[in-house]
Structure formats: structure tokens, C-alpha cells
Design a protein around this motif. Structure first.
Motif, PDB file in Angstrom:
ATOM      1  N   LEU A   1      19.736 -36.125   9.284  1.00 28.93           N
ATOM      2  CA  LEU A   1      19.749 -35.723   7.876  1.00 28.93           C
ATOM      3  C   LEU A   1      18.332 -35.736   7.311  1.00 28.93           C
ATOM      4  CD1 LEU A   1      22.762 -37.862   6.590  1.00 28.93           C
ATOM      5  CD2 LEU A   1      22.779 -35.395   7.021  1.00 28.93           C
ATOM      6  N   PRO A   2      18.084 -35.024   6.212  1.00 27.39           N
ATOM      7  CA  PRO A   2      16.812 -35.208   5.506  1.00 27.39           C
ATOM      8  C   PRO A   2      16.641 -36.680   5.114  1.00 27.39           C
ATOM      9  CG  PRO A   2      17.986 -33.304   4.652  1.00 27.39           C
ATOM     10  CD  PRO A   2      18.937 -34.003   5.581  1.00 27.39           C
ATOM     11  N   ASN A   3      15.388 -37.142   5.089  1.00 30.28           N
ATOM     12  CA  ASN A   3      15.146 -38.542   4.750  1.00 30.28           C
ATOM     13  C   ASN A   3      14.556 -38.672   3.345  1.00 30.28           C
ATOM     14  OD1 ASN A   3      12.448 -37.845   4.956  1.00 30.28           O
ATOM     15  ND2 ASN A   3      12.119 -38.883   6.895  1.00 30.28           N
TER      16      ASN A   3
ATOM     17  N   PRO B   1      11.166 -32.857  -3.087  1.00 24.23           N
ATOM     18  CA  PRO B   1      11.158 -31.387  -3.050  1.00 24.23           C
ATOM     19  C   PRO B   1      12.560 -30.787  -3.033  1.00 24.23           C
ATOM     20  CG  PRO B   1      10.437 -32.309  -0.943  1.00 24.23           C
ATOM     21  CD  PRO B   1      10.489 -33.433  -1.913  1.00 24.23           C
ATOM     22  N   LEU B   2      13.512 -31.446  -2.361  1.00 23.60           N
ATOM     23  CA  LEU B   2      14.871 -30.921  -2.288  1.00 23.60           C
ATOM     24  C   LEU B   2      15.530 -30.913  -3.661  1.00 23.60           C
ATOM     25  CD1 LEU B   2      17.122 -29.939  -0.410  1.00 23.60           C
ATOM     26  CD2 LEU B   2      17.770 -32.309  -0.025  1.00 23.60           C
ATOM     27  N   LEU B   3      15.426 -32.027  -4.364  1.00 21.83           N
ATOM     28  CA  LEU B   3      16.055 -32.122  -5.675  1.00 21.83           C
ATOM     29  C   LEU B   3      15.351 -31.237  -6.699  1.00 21.83           C
ATOM     30  CD1 LEU B   3      18.286 -33.328  -7.318  1.00 21.83           C
ATOM     31  CD2 LEU B   3      16.942 -35.414  -7.601  1.00 21.83           C
ATOM     32  N   GLU B   4      14.024 -31.156  -6.602  1.00 27.52           N
ATOM     33  CA  GLU B   4      13.283 -30.284  -7.522  1.00 27.52           C
ATOM     34  C   GLU B   4      13.680 -28.824  -7.331  1.00 27.52           C
ATOM     35  OE1 GLU B   4       9.275 -31.286  -6.674  1.00 27.52           O
ATOM     36  OE2 GLU B   4       9.307 -33.159  -7.826  1.00 27.52           O
ATOM     37  N   GLU B   5      13.905 -28.418  -6.067  1.00 25.59           N
ATOM     38  CA  GLU B   5      14.346 -27.041  -5.803  1.00 25.59           C
ATOM     39  C   GLU B   5      15.742 -26.798  -6.381  1.00 25.59           C
ATOM     40  OE1 GLU B   5      15.074 -23.975  -2.043  1.00 25.59           O
ATOM     41  OE2 GLU B   5      14.554 -26.069  -1.683  1.00 25.59           O
TER      42      GLU B   5
ATOM     43  N   GLU C   1      26.715 -25.503  -0.266  1.00 28.14           N
ATOM     44  CA  GLU C   1      25.552 -25.699  -1.142  1.00 28.14           C
ATOM     45  C   GLU C   1      25.179 -27.169  -1.321  1.00 28.14           C
ATOM     46  OE1 GLU C   1      29.156 -25.308  -3.970  1.00 28.14           O
ATOM     47  OE2 GLU C   1      28.491 -24.528  -2.021  1.00 28.14           O
ATOM     48  N   ASP C   2      26.025 -28.084  -0.854  1.00 27.85           N
ATOM     49  CA  ASP C   2      25.746 -29.507  -1.016  1.00 27.85           C
ATOM     50  C   ASP C   2      24.648 -29.949  -0.046  1.00 27.85           C
ATOM     51  OD1 ASP C   2      27.744 -29.475  -2.863  1.00 27.85           O
ATOM     52  OD2 ASP C   2      29.216 -30.553  -1.646  1.00 27.85           O
ATOM     53  N   ARG C   3      23.952 -31.009  -0.397  1.00 32.08           N
ATOM     54  CA  ARG C   3      22.903 -31.569   0.453  1.00 32.08           C
ATOM     55  C   ARG C   3      23.112 -33.077   0.575  1.00 32.08           C
ATOM     56  NH1 ARG C   3      22.814 -27.079   1.183  1.00 32.08           N
ATOM     57  NH2 ARG C   3      21.115 -25.556   1.011  1.00 32.08           N
ATOM     58  N   ILE C   4      22.893 -33.594   1.786  1.00 23.04           N
ATOM     59  CA  ILE C   4      23.076 -35.021   2.057  1.00 23.04           C
ATOM     60  C   ILE C   4      21.769 -35.566   2.606  1.00 23.04           C
ATOM     61  CG2 ILE C   4      24.410 -36.752   3.318  1.00 23.04           C
ATOM     62  CD1 ILE C   4      26.594 -34.506   3.569  1.00 23.04           C
ATOM     63  N   VAL C   5      21.365 -36.735   2.126  1.00 24.31           N
ATOM     64  CA  VAL C   5      20.102 -37.361   2.520  1.00 24.31           C
ATOM     65  C   VAL C   5      20.381 -38.799   2.922  1.00 24.31           C
ATOM     66  CG1 VAL C   5      17.806 -38.059   1.735  1.00 24.31           C
ATOM     67  CG2 VAL C   5      18.802 -35.917   0.906  1.00 24.31           C
ATOM     68  N   ARG C   6      19.738 -39.244   3.989  1.00 26.29           N
ATOM     69  CA  ARG C   6      19.750 -40.680   4.280  1.00 26.29           C
ATOM     70  C   ARG C   6      18.447 -41.266   3.741  1.00 26.29           C
ATOM     71  NH1 ARG C   6      18.810 -44.194   9.727  1.00 26.29           N
ATOM     72  NH2 ARG C   6      19.276 -46.216   8.786  1.00 26.29           N
ATOM     73  N   LEU C   7      18.583 -42.085   2.716  1.00 29.97           N
ATOM     74  CA  LEU C   7      17.403 -42.654   2.073  1.00 29.97           C
ATOM     75  C   LEU C   7      16.745 -43.718   2.935  1.00 29.97           C
ATOM     76  CD1 LEU C   7      18.794 -42.969  -1.551  1.00 29.97           C
ATOM     77  CD2 LEU C   7      17.147 -41.301  -0.711  1.00 29.97           C
TER      78      LEU C   7
ATOM     79  N   GLU D   1      21.587 -46.649   2.792  1.00 33.51           N
ATOM     80  CA  GLU D   1      21.667 -45.866   1.560  1.00 33.51           C
ATOM     81  C   GLU D   1      21.661 -44.365   1.865  1.00 33.51           C
ATOM     82  OE1 GLU D   1      19.452 -48.918  -1.556  1.00 33.51           O
ATOM     83  OE2 GLU D   1      18.338 -47.233  -0.706  1.00 33.51           O
ATOM     84  N   PHE D   2      22.584 -43.652   1.223  1.00 34.69           N
ATOM     85  CA  PHE D   2      22.680 -42.203   1.361  1.00 34.69           C
ATOM     86  C   PHE D   2      22.676 -41.564  -0.023  1.00 34.69           C
ATOM     87  CE2 PHE D   2      24.371 -43.882   5.256  1.00 34.69           C
ATOM     88  CZ  PHE D   2      24.057 -42.961   6.236  1.00 34.69           C
ATOM     89  N   LEU D   3      22.303 -40.291  -0.053  1.00 30.64           N
ATOM     90  CA  LEU D   3      22.297 -39.521  -1.293  1.00 30.64           C
ATOM     91  C   LEU D   3      23.101 -38.248  -1.055  1.00 30.64           C
ATOM     92  CD1 LEU D   3      20.915 -39.920  -4.063  1.00 30.64           C
ATOM     93  CD2 LEU D   3      19.136 -38.351  -3.289  1.00 30.64           C
ATOM     94  N   TYR D   4      24.025 -37.975  -1.975  1.00 33.70           N
ATOM     95  CA  TYR D   4      24.849 -36.763  -1.875  1.00 33.70           C
ATOM     96  C   TYR D   4      24.546 -35.910  -3.102  1.00 33.70           C
ATOM     97  CZ  TYR D   4      29.059 -33.986  -0.783  1.00 33.70           C
ATOM     98  OH  TYR D   4      29.935 -32.978  -0.445  1.00 33.70           O
ATOM     99  N   LEU D   5      23.993 -34.708  -2.883  1.00 37.92           N
ATOM    100  CA  LEU D   5      23.613 -33.804  -3.969  1.00 37.92           C
ATOM    101  C   LEU D   5      24.620 -32.661  -4.025  1.00 37.92           C
ATOM    102  CD1 LEU D   5      19.795 -33.664  -3.182  1.00 37.92           C
ATOM    103  CD2 LEU D   5      20.938 -35.092  -4.872  1.00 37.92           C
ATOM    104  N   ALA D   6      25.259 -32.496  -5.178  1.00 43.78           N
ATOM    105  CA  ALA D   6      26.352 -31.535  -5.315  1.00 43.78           C
ATOM    106  C   ALA D   6      26.092 -30.583  -6.480  1.00 43.78           C
ATOM    107  CB  ALA D   6      27.668 -32.274  -5.507  1.00 43.78           C
ATOM    108  N   PRO D   7      25.502 -29.392  -6.228  1.00 43.05           N
ATOM    109  CA  PRO D   7      25.367 -28.390  -7.300  1.00 43.05           C
ATOM    110  C   PRO D   7      26.730 -27.769  -7.603  1.00 43.05           C
ATOM    111  CG  PRO D   7      23.907 -27.933  -5.416  1.00 43.05           C
ATOM    112  CD  PRO D   7      24.911 -28.937  -4.978  1.00 43.05           C
TER     113      PRO D   7
END
Length: 688
Positions: A264-266, A272-276, A328-334, A338-344
């Protein structure tokens, strides 16, 4: 002709102190001669042939021309190089130049040398000669242009048509007359390069280009100039293929922004992912749900099952999250657990995100085998929404983190959606943390003592040391407000040592005064997890001259159940020093009795919540006491506030009582007075 040129140079080296006869001689030389003032950008002298070359009717007309006006940056730099060469040494330069007299291009071969004018300015003495006369430098320069891998093009500035391609550029584009704009993969790259050229005269960019080999990355250096054939405005373009370097950089970037374990993205990719995503949301009127996911007690799982199993669990969690994700969702392992789930989403985030979070909670409820038992993995989720809660990446992350922190505080396996009050509470915690550090420096802390009495005769047999914070502005701060913060910030280590040292020093004084009693001190998980904690306890015992059996350390159920090698080693060493171990708040959790016997607990303290509800829950409390007595350990009832509760505890065969009925926590001086009254009472009874 050769001797005439050299005579002319000799004469010009004396400018402006040249004789009339010498000037007439220079006028008769057939080669064009002129002197160019490098500082002012004007021709200050020319012979007749020079005037003809420059298409000038007179020296006055030629001298009035400002040759710096419209000069390209490349030519200006070259002239600056000449100046340096002439100042540092007696340089002689032969080059092919394109002059633009009257705006019409004219190629000439020019010999140049430096001269100083009467006011010490530097000028060029220029002598033209036949263009067919090829010097070694000229021939080498022409050959290098043919063989260099550098792609060189000349582009018409107005139409964008290609005027010239060297062999390397011709191979790359396979179209001598192609339009410059068609080379670019992205139109905005071409527009940006042209705009920069028109503004600054030169530019350097790395862009993606269409070539005969397909899309390639080229580093382009572009300069404004004039076409030497037509005299029209042009752009000189030189290009280097940097695709391999770009690919290597992209691989390095991917490695830097990708989690090696899960793919996953770290954390590096979050900004940059969230800003995009925010930019797209702003353009399309969308919303974003940011879910901060933390795996509950992952360290304990790692310690119990090993890091290999922990890594397998993290990979499983990543796959489960990906299975839930929309395209369209993005998942990040912080990092860590800890993980981050981004859901537009288009809209309706307030209703959709709790449903998604509950779905994640359900999916991440994982049962793992552990010997004959099983461990259930859960998670805590904090939710923040764009643009409802924040509109920038760092603020959104902070909102989600605060919500996750509250979900943890709610008992884990829970979700919380950010509320503004969380920010206020967070700021208050920051302020309190700063106050805690200042109070440690200024000694605003004090140890209070609560009596522990025997159920047989209500005599004081021990005390529990309790930390109190008397802040100069806040007043007496309740322990439940600052102790958890001390745990979070790590300040509990220093404060824990302060309590242990103060309590044992006080115990030594009481024992020296003839009071036979012990001291119990609470220990946090952070303290017990320090590799040198047991050694620290031994040092404090030695310093205060207190025997190990007089000290009882109170632990929590979580600490007992955690099979950490460091915790186990500390408990074993502490027991070897004679120190007793007590389990606080017994009866409210799910203690494993086999584990309790394994760590050799000496005392169980029945939680005040069970005592408070007597006699309504007498059956449950009786069962808890029976379990404690079955383990053959000392039993202490906490929170006793009424004579009825004290009688019930005595009849249940508990050994000690602690509660407001027999004394609230009090300063050492007040506790000493209580001990003295007890001794005076004992003497009175003896005398009677």
C-alpha cells in the motif's frame, strides 16, 4: 593580405591614439574591420569595408545603433566569455557569426581580439575574412554538431515550424518539417515552455515528448534567437533524453512512498495523495471521507504470537480493506498498526461514512488461534469529512486522529466522527501537558496516603501512595484528569519514580517510629515495560533502607495478561527482591486465572464498583472473593464507605479494607497524626 591584417591589428591596439596616416592605411584594407564596445553595445570604429558589411552609410550612423537591443541571452553570455578571456590573457578567437545588419542575416568568419579604449573599457577588435576559410576549430565544431547525441532544433517562433534538425533530432522525430507543438505529450507543457521563452528569453524544462521510440522524457533547453537565414525570430532547442534517469527516480519515489509489507502507499504518500483528492473534489463539488484506523492492542498480539504472525495479520488487514474499497477509494498504511482509508463521494457523507466505518469494524474483527484459546482482533476508527470538518490535508488528518483517539478512549472496537469539541479537548490536553512538565520542574506534586486496615480489628496495617497535583492556578487537579495524560506523554515514568521514592522514604520514617505497616504503590504499564524498571526499584529500596516485603506494587489486569518478555523479566526480578505484586480492580475484567497463578500474584483488590452495589450483587461479589481465596492470596476490599459494607467484607473473610469509612487519601503529616492516635488508643486499652 596577411601582413596588412597584422599591421591593422597593431594599429588598432593603439586606439584611440592612432595617427592620421595609420587611420588612412586601415581604411584601405579590404577586409572589414570594426571595434565593438562590449560595455555600451555600440560599434565605435569601422573601416570602409566594415561600414559596407554593416550596411551603414557612415560611422556616425553605425555608432548610433544599440546592438544590445534584442540580443539573445546566449549571445550575451558568449560576449561575456570573450571579455573574461581578453582580460585574463591575450586571447585570439576565430568563429563563424551571423550578423543582422538592417535586419538581414549575413554569415561571416570573424577573428576577434581584445583592446582597451582610452577610458579603459574593454572592446572587441573584429576582422572578417572569407567564409570558405575553415579553421580547425570550425571544422571540428561542424563535425561535432553532426555526431553529438544532443538533439538540436531551430524553430520558427511565429509558426512553430521546424527550420533545422541536426542528425540526432532528425532520428528522434523523423520529420524535418514537423510543428514543434506536436512533439509534446501534454499541450500545457508546450504552452508553458513558449510562455517562459517569451518572458525570459530562455528556459529549461523536463517534459514528456513524442518520439520515434514512443513517449520519452526529454530535458529541454530553449533560447530565443534569430534565424540566420531569414532573420526572423526563432527558438534554439537542445534536448537530452533523460528517460532512464526519470524511470530510476520514479522507482526510487515508488520505493519511498510504498509500504514494503503490504504494497500500500505509506505515510510519505499521504500528503500528495490527499491534496490531489482535495483538488479533484474542489473542481467537481465532491466530498471526502477520511477514516483513521488503528488496530487495538496490536503490540500485545505481536508479543503473544510473534512478529511473523503480526506481519501476516497486517497483510490480511490490508487485503480486507482493499476488498471493501471502491475504484476511487485509496488505502494507506501509515505505519505500525495504523491505516488510512480515503473515500471520495458525491454527497451524503454524514450518512455513508458511519456505515462504511461499521463495515470496516466488522471486516477487521479477526479471530486468531493462540494455543487452546483464541484472540479476537478489533480496531478503532476516527472519521473526518472534507469539507465539513477541514479543507486542508494536515487539518483533516488531525481531525481524524482526534476522533480515533476518542474511539480508543471509549473502550476500543468503536468509531467516532470528529466534533469541534474534540479540538477543544485536544488543545486543553496540550495545555495540561505543558502545565504537567512545568509542575514537575517546580515541584507542585505531592504524595497522599490512604489507610488500609485489618478486617479483624480495623487497625492500620498499610497505606496506598496516591499522587496529587496541586496546581497554582488550577488548584487540586483530580487524578483521573491528569494520570491518563501522564501515561500518553510518558511523564508517568518520572512521576512514578517520584511517588515510589517519596512513599518509601515516608514508610521508612513510619517504620523507624515503630509503626508496623507496608506501602502499596501503583505502577503503570509504561514503567513496567522499561527494561531497567526492576533495577530502579531495587535502587530505591536500597536508598530508602526499606525491605522488599514491605513494598507492594499494584498492577492492572492488562499488564498481567500481556506476555511480554520485558514485563515478565521485570516481575520475576521484583519478586526475587521480596517485593509483593497486587492486582488492582479485580472482578471487573476477564482475568485469566491460570495467567494470574503463573505470575504469582500476592494480593487481589476487589474493585469498588462491586462493593458499592452491596448487598444487591452479593452473589457476584461472593464469587469473586471465593476465587481470590481459592488462589490463596490476600484479599483487599476497596471503596468501603458504610459500616454495612465493612461488616459484609469482614463476614466474607477479606483480609483488609480500604475506603472512605476508614480514611480518605491525606497528606503524610495528617496520616502520621492518625497513626499516633491509633498508638495512643492502643496504649490506653493496654493500661485499662
Amino acid at each position: 593580405m596577411t601582413s596588412e591584417r597584422h599591421d591593422g591589428q597593431a594599429l588598432m591596439n593603439q586606439l584611440p591614439a592612432v595617427t592620421t596616416a595609420g587611420s588612412a592605411l586601415l581604411e584601405r584594407i579590404s577586409s572589414a574591420l570594426w571595434v565593438y564596445d562590449l560595455d555600451l553595445g555600440h560599434v565605435v570604429w569601422a573601416n570602409a569595408a566594415g561600414l559596407r558589411l554593416w550596411h551603414a552609410k557612415s560611422l556616425t550612423e553605425l555608432s548610433a545603433r544599440n546592438l544590445k537591443r534584442g540580443m539573445s541571452p546566449g549571445v550575451a553570455r558568449r560576449l561575456d566569455q570573450y571579455r573574461s578571456d581578453f582580460v585574463q590573457g591575450d586571447a585570439r578567437i576565430c568563429e563563424r557569426w551571423t550578423l543582422y545588419p538592417g535586419g538581414k542575416p549575413q554569415q561571416v568568419m570573424v577573428r576577434m581580439s581584445g583592446v582597451r579604449l582610452s577610458d579603459d573599457r574593454v572592446a572587441l577588435f573584429c576582422e572578417s575574412y572569407d567564409v570558405d576559410e575553415q579553421t580547425p576549430d570550425t571544422r571540428r565544431r561542424s563535425d561535432a554538431l553532426l555526431h553529438t547525441p544532443l538533439m538540436i532544433s531551430l524553430i520558427d517562433a511565429e509558426s512553430g515550424d521546424t527550420l533545422y534538425l541536426n542528425p540526432a533530432a532528425h532520428d528522434a522525430y523523423d520529420n524535418r518539417k514537423g510543428n514543434f507543438a506536436k512533439r509534446f505529450e501534454r499541450k500545457r507543457d508546450h504552452r508553458g515552455l513558449i510562455a517562459s521563452l517569451k518572458k525570459a528569453g530562455e528556459v529549461q524544462q523536463t517534459v514528456q515528448i513524442r518520439t520515434t521510440e514512443g513517449p520519452r522524457w526529454h530535458e529541454i533547453s530553449a533560447r530565443s534567437c534569430l534565424d540566420p537565414v531569414t532573420g526572423r525570430s526563432a527558438f534554439l532547442i537542445s534536448e537530452t533524453d533523460v528517460s532512464r534517469l526519470r524511470e530510476a527516480e520514479e522507482r526510487a519515489r515508488q520505493a519511498a512512498t510504498t509500504d514494503a509489507l503490504t504494497g500500500l502507499p505509506n505515510r510519505m504518500a499521504v500528503a500528495p495523495l490527499l491534496e490531489e483528492l482535495i483538488r479533484h473534489a474542489q473542481k467537481r463539488g465532491r466530498e471526502i471521507g477520511l477514516l483513521f484506523i488503528d488496530i487495538d492492542q496490536f503490540k500485545t498480539i505481536n508479543d503473544l504470537l510473534g512478529h511473523t504472525s503480526g506481519d501476516s495479520l497486517l497483510k490480511d488487514i490490508a487485503e480486507r480493506l482493499k476488498a471493501l474499497a471502491r475504484p476511487e477509494d485509496r488505502i494507506v498504511r501509515l505505519g505500525g498498526d495504523e491505516f488510512l482509508y480515503l473515500a471520495p463521494r458525491r454527497s451524503g457523507m454524514e450518512a455513508e461514512m458511519p456505515a462504511l466505518a461499521n463495515e470496516i469494524l466488522s471486516s477487521l474483527s479477526i479471530t486468531l488461534p493462540f494455543g487452546e484459546r483464541a484472540i479476537t482482533v478489533t480496531s478503532s476508527i476516527g472519521v473526518a469529512l472534507y469539507p465539513q470538518h477541514a479543507v486542508t490535508e494536515p487539518t483533516l488528518m488531525q481531525c481524524a486522529d482526534l476522533a480515533m483517539y476518542e474511539a480508543k478512549g471509549a473502550g476500543r472496537n468503536a468509531l467516532r466522527i470528529f466534533r469541534p469539541q474534540m479540538q477543544s479537548a485536544f488543545e486543553e490536553r496540550l495545555t495540561m501537558a505543558a502545565d504537567l512538565r512545568q509542575s514537575m520542574e517546580e515541584n507542585h506534586f505531592e504524595v497522599y496516603y490512604q489507610p488500609r486496615v485489618s478486617t479483624r480489628d480495623h487497625a492500620i496495617v498499610g497505606a496506598e501512595a496516591l499522587l496529587r497535583w496541586n496546581h497554582p492556578r488550577r488548584g487540586m487537579v483530580p487524578p483521573n484528569q491528569f494520570i491518563p495524560l501522564c501515561e500518553e506523554t510518558g511523564l508517568i515514568r518520572g512521576l512514578g519514580l517520584f511517588v515510589l521514592t517519596a512513599a518509601l522514604r515516608q514508610l521508612h520514617q513510619w517504620q523507624q517510629a515503630g509503626h508496623r505497616m507496608s506501602m502499596s504503590v501503583n505502577v503503570s504499564q509504561r514503567q513496567l515495560a522499561d527494561a531497567d524498571f526492576a533495577a530502579l526499584v531495587e535502587d530505591v529500596l536500597a536508598e530508602t533502607e526499606v525491605a522488599g516485603p514491605s513494598l507492594e506494587l499494584e498492577l492492572t489486569e492488562t499488564m498481567i495478561l500481556e506476555e511480554s518478555p520485558v514485563l515478565q523479566a521485570n516481575m520475576n526480578r521484583i519478586r526475587r527482591a521480596g517485593v509483593r505484586l497486587s492486582l488492582d480492580d479485580f472482578g471487573t475484567g476477564y482475568s485469566n486465572l491460570a495467567r494470574l497463578r503463573q505470575v504469582e500474584i500476592d494480593c487481589l483488590k476487589i474493585d469498588r464498583s462491586l462493593i458499592k452495589t452491596l448487598p444487591d450483587n452479593a452473589a457476584v461479589t461472593n464469587m469473586v472473593v471465593a476465587i481470590a481465596r481459592l488462589m490463596d492470596v490476600k484479599v483487599v476490599a476497596e471503596g468501603v464507605e458504610t459500616p454495612e459494607q465493612a461488616a459484609w467484607v469482614r463476614d466474607a473473610h477479606c483480609h483488609e479494607i480500604q475506603g472512605f469509612l476508614f480514611g480518605r487519601p491525606m497528606p503524610a503529616a495528617q496520616f502520621t497524626a492518625v497513626l499516633q492516635r491509633q498508638r495512643d488508643g492502643e496504649r490506653s486499652e493496654t493500661a485499662a
